[in-house]
Design a protein around this motif. Structure first.
Motif, PDB file in Angstrom:
ATOM      1  N   ARG A 155     -44.797 -14.656  25.043  1.00  0.00           N
ATOM      2  CA  ARG A 155     -45.812 -14.101  23.957  1.00  0.00           C
ATOM      3  C   ARG A 155     -46.219 -15.052  22.873  1.00  0.00           C
ATOM      4  O   ARG A 155     -47.304 -15.497  23.093  1.00  0.00           O
ATOM      5  CB  ARG A 155     -44.845 -12.958  23.097  1.00  0.00           C
ATOM      6  CG  ARG A 155     -45.566 -12.292  22.118  1.00  0.00           C
ATOM      7  CD  ARG A 155     -44.821 -11.061  21.628  1.00  0.00           C
ATOM      8  NE  ARG A 155     -45.475 -10.667  20.115  1.00  0.00           N
ATOM      9  CZ  ARG A 155     -45.840  -9.364  20.361  1.00  0.00           C
ATOM     10  NH1 ARG A 155     -46.100  -8.604  21.526  1.00  0.00           N
ATOM     11  NH2 ARG A 155     -46.620  -8.642  19.211  1.00  0.00           N
ATOM     12  N   HIS A 156     -45.510 -15.426  21.730  1.00  0.00           N
ATOM     13  CA  HIS A 156     -45.973 -16.397  20.873  1.00  0.00           C
ATOM     14  C   HIS A 156     -45.185 -17.745  20.954  1.00  0.00           C
ATOM     15  O   HIS A 156     -44.363 -17.860  21.734  1.00  0.00           O
ATOM     16  CB  HIS A 156     -45.787 -15.787  19.345  1.00  0.00           C
ATOM     17  CG  HIS A 156     -47.042 -14.692  19.218  1.00  0.00           C
ATOM     18  ND1 HIS A 156     -47.045 -14.317  17.689  1.00  0.00           N
ATOM     19  CD2 HIS A 156     -47.691 -13.876  19.682  1.00  0.00           C
ATOM     20  CE1 HIS A 156     -47.799 -13.264  17.821  1.00  0.00           C
ATOM     21  NE2 HIS A 156     -48.276 -13.318  19.216  1.00  0.00           N
ATOM     22  N   ILE A 157     -45.948 -18.755  20.487  1.00  0.00           N
ATOM     23  CA  ILE A 157     -45.426 -20.006  20.407  1.00  0.00           C
ATOM     24  C   ILE A 157     -45.682 -20.763  19.003  1.00  0.00           C
ATOM     25  O   ILE A 157     -46.388 -20.264  18.106  1.00  0.00           O
ATOM     26  CB  ILE A 157     -46.120 -20.855  21.558  1.00  0.00           C
ATOM     27  CG1 ILE A 157     -47.408 -21.154  21.231  1.00  0.00           C
ATOM     28  CG2 ILE A 157     -45.755 -20.338  22.901  1.00  0.00           C
ATOM     29  CD1 ILE A 157     -48.299 -22.090  22.169  1.00  0.00           C
ATOM     30  N   ASP A 158     -44.875 -21.769  18.775  1.00  0.00           N
ATOM     31  CA  ASP A 158     -45.072 -22.758  17.628  1.00  0.00           C
ATOM     32  C   ASP A 158     -44.583 -24.127  17.987  1.00  0.00           C
ATOM     33  O   ASP A 158     -43.656 -24.247  18.981  1.00  0.00           O
ATOM     34  CB  ASP A 158     -44.044 -22.126  16.431  1.00  0.00           C
ATOM     35  CG  ASP A 158     -44.742 -22.593  15.324  1.00  0.00           C
ATOM     36  OD1 ASP A 158     -45.688 -23.226  15.276  1.00  0.00           O
ATOM     37  OD2 ASP A 158     -43.802 -22.219  14.071  1.00  0.00           O
ATOM     38  N   PHE A 159     -45.038 -25.085  17.042  1.00  0.00           N
ATOM     39  CA  PHE A 159     -44.552 -26.146  17.429  1.00  0.00           C
ATOM     40  C   PHE A 159     -43.682 -26.714  16.500  1.00  0.00           C
ATOM     41  O   PHE A 159     -43.459 -26.380  15.307  1.00  0.00           O
ATOM     42  CB  PHE A 159     -45.877 -27.239  17.334  1.00  0.00           C
ATOM     43  CG  PHE A 159     -46.698 -27.132  18.480  1.00  0.00           C
ATOM     44  CD1 PHE A 159     -46.373 -28.220  19.515  1.00  0.00           C
ATOM     45  CD2 PHE A 159     -47.832 -26.229  18.595  1.00  0.00           C
ATOM     46  CE1 PHE A 159     -47.177 -28.121  20.661  1.00  0.00           C
ATOM     47  CE2 PHE A 159     -48.557 -26.264  19.736  1.00  0.00           C
ATOM     48  CZ  PHE A 159     -48.304 -27.186  20.990  1.00  0.00           C
ATOM     49  N   SER A 160     -42.789 -27.781  16.678  1.00  0.00           N
ATOM     50  CA  SER A 160     -41.744 -28.347  15.917  1.00  0.00           C
ATOM     51  C   SER A 160     -42.614 -28.952  14.743  1.00  0.00           C
ATOM     52  O   SER A 160     -43.876 -29.541  14.964  1.00  0.00           O
ATOM     53  CB  SER A 160     -40.643 -29.208  16.544  1.00  0.00           C
ATOM     54  OG  SER A 160     -41.486 -30.267  17.139  1.00  0.00           O
ATOM     55  N   ALA A 161     -41.853 -29.438  13.635  1.00  0.00           N
ATOM     56  CA  ALA A 161     -42.494 -30.190  12.585  1.00  0.00           C
ATOM     57  C   ALA A 161     -42.917 -31.788  13.174  1.00  0.00           C
ATOM     58  O   ALA A 161     -43.966 -32.033  12.525  1.00  0.00           O
ATOM     59  CB  ALA A 161     -41.719 -30.244  11.306  1.00  0.00           C
ATOM     60  N   ASP A 162     -42.038 -32.424  13.838  1.00  0.00           N
ATOM     61  CA  ASP A 162     -42.405 -33.603  14.130  1.00  0.00           C
ATOM     62  C   ASP A 162     -43.377 -33.573  15.560  1.00  0.00           C
ATOM     63  O   ASP A 162     -43.693 -34.824  16.021  1.00  0.00           O
ATOM     64  CB  ASP A 162     -41.119 -34.209  14.692  1.00  0.00           C
ATOM     65  CG  ASP A 162     -40.259 -33.562  15.743  1.00  0.00           C
ATOM     66  OD1 ASP A 162     -40.750 -32.799  16.537  1.00  0.00           O
ATOM     67  OD2 ASP A 162     -39.328 -34.021  16.028  1.00  0.00           O
ATOM     68  N   LYS A 163     -43.842 -32.490  16.051  1.00  0.00           N
ATOM     69  CA  LYS A 163     -44.788 -32.110  16.970  1.00  0.00           C
ATOM     70  C   LYS A 163     -44.382 -32.754  18.362  1.00  0.00           C
ATOM     71  O   LYS A 163     -45.169 -32.643  19.295  1.00  0.00           O
ATOM     72  CB  LYS A 163     -46.395 -32.973  16.652  1.00  0.00           C
ATOM     73  CG  LYS A 163     -46.851 -32.817  15.458  1.00  0.00           C
ATOM     74  CD  LYS A 163     -48.001 -33.694  15.062  1.00  0.00           C
ATOM     75  CE  LYS A 163     -48.371 -33.325  13.484  1.00  0.00           C
ATOM     76  NZ  LYS A 163     -49.367 -34.162  13.336  1.00  0.00           N
ATOM     77  N   LYS A 164     -43.055 -32.866  18.475  1.00  0.00           N
ATOM     78  CA  LYS A 164     -42.264 -33.227  19.928  1.00  0.00           C
ATOM     79  C   LYS A 164     -41.783 -32.359  20.701  1.00  0.00           C
ATOM     80  O   LYS A 164     -41.319 -32.344  21.578  1.00  0.00           O
ATOM     81  CB  LYS A 164     -41.126 -34.351  19.522  1.00  0.00           C
ATOM     82  CG  LYS A 164     -41.670 -35.408  19.075  1.00  0.00           C
ATOM     83  CD  LYS A 164     -40.353 -36.417  18.643  1.00  0.00           C
ATOM     84  CE  LYS A 164     -40.943 -38.017  17.847  1.00  0.00           C
ATOM     85  NZ  LYS A 164     -39.925 -38.823  17.807  1.00  0.00           N
TER      86      LYS A 164
END
Length: 375
Positions: A222-231
């Motif tokens: 369904r939905h996604i999000d990235f970590s703050a460090d973009k890794k």
């Protein structure tokens, strides 16, 4: 005395800059289904020091604006019209007053659009058409209006659940942190699709290599999000009620962990919905609907991105379809679609846990919450 005045003068620009970077008041823009008491998109003033919410304005006559995005310059709001014919609408936006003014509306070339996103350069809109089973790219004009779609992509596959996965059902379209890629999830085929993005007139999206990543059959991404460090990339599975963790590197994903949203022994119906990483990157939150109606909290391992369960908090209502964390990281606001309310919970920044609700907003069928700086 002169020395003291000099010190204050030197520090003042820093103080002003800090206030400009992180304001204490925001506009809260709310999308909703208009089959009930809601008539369109509503705008509220949100006070980040207290969690208080105050009504500003509403624009009526907008059919099912179920998902929104706001341009990077805060001058425009875009909303899908989640109907069988599939359209997306553009509005001018005045942050000081919260006023919205209709600009135009165009076809998304697919039914039941349920997600819309925009690049920072304000060149393109990306729309996920759920029943149409495709992603559409629509160019933007300088005046904020939407031009006709220039590209659609549809996966002809299906999944093992005949009732839910008889064909493709695209659910989200998210740009990578550097905006070189667009990721779009397909609930119907259990895939995260990866495309390269370049703003241009023809075929702005091209398949990456590899072009997709599969999850466990029947999971329903369904939905996604990235970590703050973009890794790392975090995926919520609607049907599987789980979160899957991927390592992320320049458009490529490596699956490394899957954690459930359900307590031991849970046997009721579910429907996992939304997922967000806290602004400080330390915690991840995920919502679950059905008989669960809660928000699950995880800590994020800062070395490898893996998740550890912390807590589970009732959403305050029924069907928490969408939620948002305010930019200061102090509050989590959850939109309970089937109980016509939005609850504002204070976040304990040390533990990540949701504390007691500090305010409540009554609004018909809220399904999308977005923040913009109040200028």
């Amino acid at each position: 005395m002169k020395r003291l005045l000099l010190i204050v003068a030197l520090l003042s620009p820093v103080i002003v800059l800090a206030q400009k970077t992180m304001p204490k008041t925001f506009d809260l823009v709310v999308g909703a289904y208009t089959k009930g008491s809601s008539k369109g998109i509503a705008v509220y003033r949100f006070y980040a020091e207290t969690g208080r919410v105050a009504y500003l304005s509403q624009i009526d006559g907008v059919s099912n604006p179920s998902y929104l995005c706001i341009s990077s310059n805060n001058k425009f709001v875009y909303a899908v019209n989640e109907n069988d014919e599939g359209e997306v609408s553009a509005f001018s936006f005045e942050p000081k007053t919260g006023a919205l003014k209709f600009i135009n509306k165009v076809s998304t070339l697919g039914g039941a659009p349920c997600y819309v996103s925009i690049d920072k350069a304000q060149k393109s809109l990306f729309v996920a058409n759920y029943s149409g089973g495709n992603i559409a790219v629509l160019p933007l004009n300088e005046d904020g209006s939407i031009a006709p779609a220039v590209q659609t992509i549809r996966d002809p596959g299906h999944g093992p659940n005949a009732a839910r996965q008889e064909k493709a059902h695209v659910h989200t379209a998210v740009l990578s942190p550097d905006e070189k890629y667009v990721f779009y999830t397909d609930l119907g085929t259990d895939k995260i699709n990866v495309t390269k993005y370049k703003a241009k007139k023809d075929n702005p999206l091209t398949p990456a290599k590899p072009a997709f990543y599969s999850i466990a059959p029947g999971g329903g991404p369904r939905h996604i999000d990235f970590s703050a460090d973009k890794k790392h990339l975090y995926l919520i599975q609607e049907m599987g009620s789980a979160v899957t963790v991927f390592d992320y590197d320049n458009g490529k994903l490596t699956q490394k962990q899957t954690v459930t949203l359900l307590p031991d022994g849970f046997t009721g119906s579910t429907g996992a919905a939304d997922i967000h990483v806290s602004p400080d990157g330390r915690f991840l939150y995920a919502s679950n609907r059905g008989d669960a109606n809660d928000i699950t909290v995880f800590s994020i391992n800062q070395e490898n991105g893996e998740l550890t369960f912390i807590d589970r908090k009732p959403s305050g209502g029924k069907s928490p379809r969408n939620f948002v964390i305010d930019p200061t990281g102090s509050f989590l606001l959850v939109a309970n679609q089937n109980s016509d309310n939005v609850f504002v919970y204070r976040i304990d920044k040390n533990t990540g846990k949701l504390m007691q609700a500090v305010s409540r907003l009554d609004i018909g069928s809220p399904v999308c919450l977005k923040f913009a700086p109040a200028q």
